[in-house]
Design an enzyme around this catalytic site. Structure first.
Site, PDB file in Angstrom:
ATOM      1  CG  ASP A 112      -2.280   1.538   1.088  1.00  0.00           C
ATOM      2  OD1 ASP A 112      -2.521   1.086  -0.052  1.00  0.00           O
ATOM      3  OD2 ASP A 112      -1.793   1.744   2.625  1.00  0.00           O
ATOM      4  CB  SER A 113       0.486   4.481  -1.305  1.00  0.00           C
ATOM      5  OG  SER A 113      -0.920   4.834  -0.080  1.00  0.00           O
ATOM      6  CD  GLU A 134      -1.724   8.593   6.271  1.00  0.00           C
ATOM      7  OE1 GLU A 134      -1.085   9.019   6.599  1.00  0.00           O
ATOM      8  OE2 GLU A 134      -1.995   7.363   5.878  1.00  0.00           O
ATOM      9  CB  CYS A 173      -2.366   0.462  -2.406  1.00  0.00           C
ATOM     10  SG  CYS A 173      -2.754   2.325  -3.136  1.00  0.00           S
ATOM     11  CG  ASN A 174      -9.729   1.365  -3.245  1.00  0.00           C
ATOM     12  OD1 ASN A 174      -9.945   0.941  -3.255  1.00  0.00           O
ATOM     13  ND2 ASN A 174      -9.049   0.931  -1.453  1.00  0.00           N
ATOM     14  CB  THR A 175      -4.469   5.474  -5.557  1.00  0.00           C
ATOM     15  OG1 THR A 175      -5.557   6.203  -5.030  1.00  0.00           O
ATOM     16  CG2 THR A 175      -3.901   6.826  -6.518  1.00  0.00           C
ATOM     17  CB  CYS A 194      -9.801   5.192   0.117  1.00  0.00           C
ATOM     18  SG  CYS A 194      -8.574   5.131   0.589  1.00  0.00           S
ATOM     19  CB  THR A 195      -6.596   0.210   2.176  1.00  0.00           C
ATOM     20  OG1 THR A 195      -6.023   1.768   1.770  1.00  0.00           O
ATOM     21  CG2 THR A 195      -7.358  -0.887   1.312  1.00  0.00           C
ATOM     22  CG  HIS A 196      -6.329   5.728   4.550  1.00  0.00           C
ATOM     23  ND1 HIS A 196      -5.554   5.519   3.760  1.00  0.00           N
ATOM     24  CD2 HIS A 196      -5.623   6.058   5.618  1.00  0.00           C
ATOM     25  CE1 HIS A 196      -4.198   5.514   3.988  1.00  0.00           C
ATOM     26  NE2 HIS A 196      -3.889   6.264   4.915  1.00  0.00           N
ATOM     27  CE1 TYR A 246       2.588   6.204  -3.416  1.00  0.00           C
ATOM     28  CE2 TYR A 246       1.785   3.707  -4.825  1.00  0.00           C
ATOM     29  CZ  TYR A 246       2.895   4.833  -3.907  1.00  0.00           C
ATOM     30  OH  TYR A 246       4.120   4.018  -3.823  1.00  0.00           O
ATOM     31  N   GLY A 247      -2.650   9.602  -3.709  1.00  0.00           N
ATOM     32  CA  GLY A 247      -4.774   9.321  -4.169  1.00  0.00           C
ATOM     33  C   GLY A 247      -4.637  10.414  -5.484  1.00  0.00           C
TER      34      GLY A 247
END
Lengths: 265, 265
Positions: free
Chosen positions: B12-13, B154, B75-77, B185-187, B44-45
């Site tokens: 992931d980023s 974050e 990572c979705n992006t 998005c994994t967040h 990365y987004g």
């Protein structure tokens, strides 16, 4: 009278340093300028000292290949975490943004109650505090990391109610305590109005102008000025999409810049 | 019965992909896992396709050196912008996070009115929309970039009033229009409660579980499973400060992880 035609190198993690470029351009119209924005790795503000030193070193090596005569680190995080190190290892004169802002703050602050806002890494480094204490050991310093301001500004949310709430959230502890506030991040001048209207009566210091004045002085002292016959030019380099940078730069400078070129460092 | 002891690589980023690691761990306890977080270059987004493809390729090359048998792009992006490209050039099986989430959404959505939220680059790529249309051409898709949610998360501001206002700001146009929302998005699983309480009655899809189920299926189909006698282990690699990652990981996983190691890619 100097006759050094080599360009000045300016770098930032992204777009914020253009506020510094603008002031240098105004005061040194005969100088050629090379701007480097590390847009692929932006932001620096919540990264570690070790990583910011690595990025800063790589950025300087890039600018050295462009044969610059002086380097301006137009990024507060880089200046706070990496300036000492790179000054030790590189021969070229390197300017940061901390000292000029601190000198100005000490000059204008009447009660010597000075606030500093910046990214998480800038504030954690205590670079502003140390410089302020060095210049005036009696000054009282109040510092506050404001990590979400940069993403808000990069999103263009600079006149939203959300931003006003965020500014309040970050600055409520400083309100009433300070007479002067240093904007310790090159992005913040873009929301100066919002900050000023919340902190009424506080003198707000934006380092871009001071950095430009210092740059001129150092060029003079070292005989590095270009003379008035120099046909100056500007070049822009970025590590992520140049078109995106071009558009954001227009928003920042309110005019078009030369086409940025994509590079890897 | 497979007997392949090689680890699964997950990247992931930054830290968000740990939600995927957690689900894989739960479903595949005999598998060794290598997690790579590109914390020096996060996020990365809002970066360009070209740059995200370069980062993704470098991350995969790093994992290949660790002799992984399968790679999960958590990572979705990266999945949105780079999956097609890296699948073309690398032999190793590579899974993204888009398809599993879309399959689940199509399955649970009654009215076929599906919302997708994600970073700016994920939404601009239209990767979710294309996959949704491919699976069910009659579904109606409403997508919305939410670029400030990742910085908020974050920052740990996951239960603040500011976040609630931001969620409202982003989701007000989707409210009332959708019966299902994909967290692209994994967040975002970390603020699922805030989203769910604003979008009452909407079914919320978090791809981590679905990705883990797919990972298991693909290992089975390719005879790549480790067997139950395998003594599995986990390794963590990051490109910025390992201590910082260690602390954030604890917040994410609610337990300590093995000491992350610092690497450059």
């Amino acid at each position: 009278m100097g006759t050094d035609k080599r360009p000045i190198g300016i770098f930032d993690s992204g777009i914020g340093g253009l506020t510094v470029l603008k002031e240098i351009e105004k005061r040194l119209p005969c100088e050629s300028l090379i701007y480097f924005g590390d847009t692929a790795r932006v932001p620096y503000g919540n990264k570690s000292r070790q990583t910011v030193i690595r990025f800063t070193t790589e950025n300087i090596l890039f600018l050295l290949k462009k044969r610059v005569k002086l380097i301006v680190i137009a990024c507060n995080t880089s200046s706070s975490l990496a300036l000492k190190y790179v000054r030790k290892i590189f021969k070229i004169p390197i300017l940061g943004v901390i000292k000029p802002a601190v000198e100005k703050a000490i000059k204008v602050s009447k009660g010597k109650r000075i606030g500093v806002i910046g990214t998480k890494s800038t504030i954690a480094s205590r670079a502003y505090e140390e410089e302020l204490k060095r210049k005036d050991r009696n000054s009282l310093i109040f510092s506050r990391p404001c990590p979400l301001l940069v993403p808000f500004i990069e999103e263009g949310l600079i006149r939203s109610l959300l931003l006003e709430d965020l500014v309040k959230f970050y600055l409520k502890d400083l309100k009433g305590k300070i007479d002067t506030l240093i904007l310790g991040c090159t992005h913040y001048p873009l929301i100066k109005n919002v900050i000023a209207s919340y902190l009424k009566g506080v003198c707000i210091i934006d380092s871009a102008k001071e950095v430009a004045i210092n740059t001129k002085r150092i060029l003079e002292e070292n005989g590095l000025l270009a003379n008035s016959r120099n046909v100056s030019h500007k070049e822009f380099y970025v590590t992520d999409d140049p078109q995106n940078f071009f558009k954001l730069a227009k928003l920042f400078l309110k005019k078009n810049i030369e086409n940025p070129k994509l590079v890897n460092v």
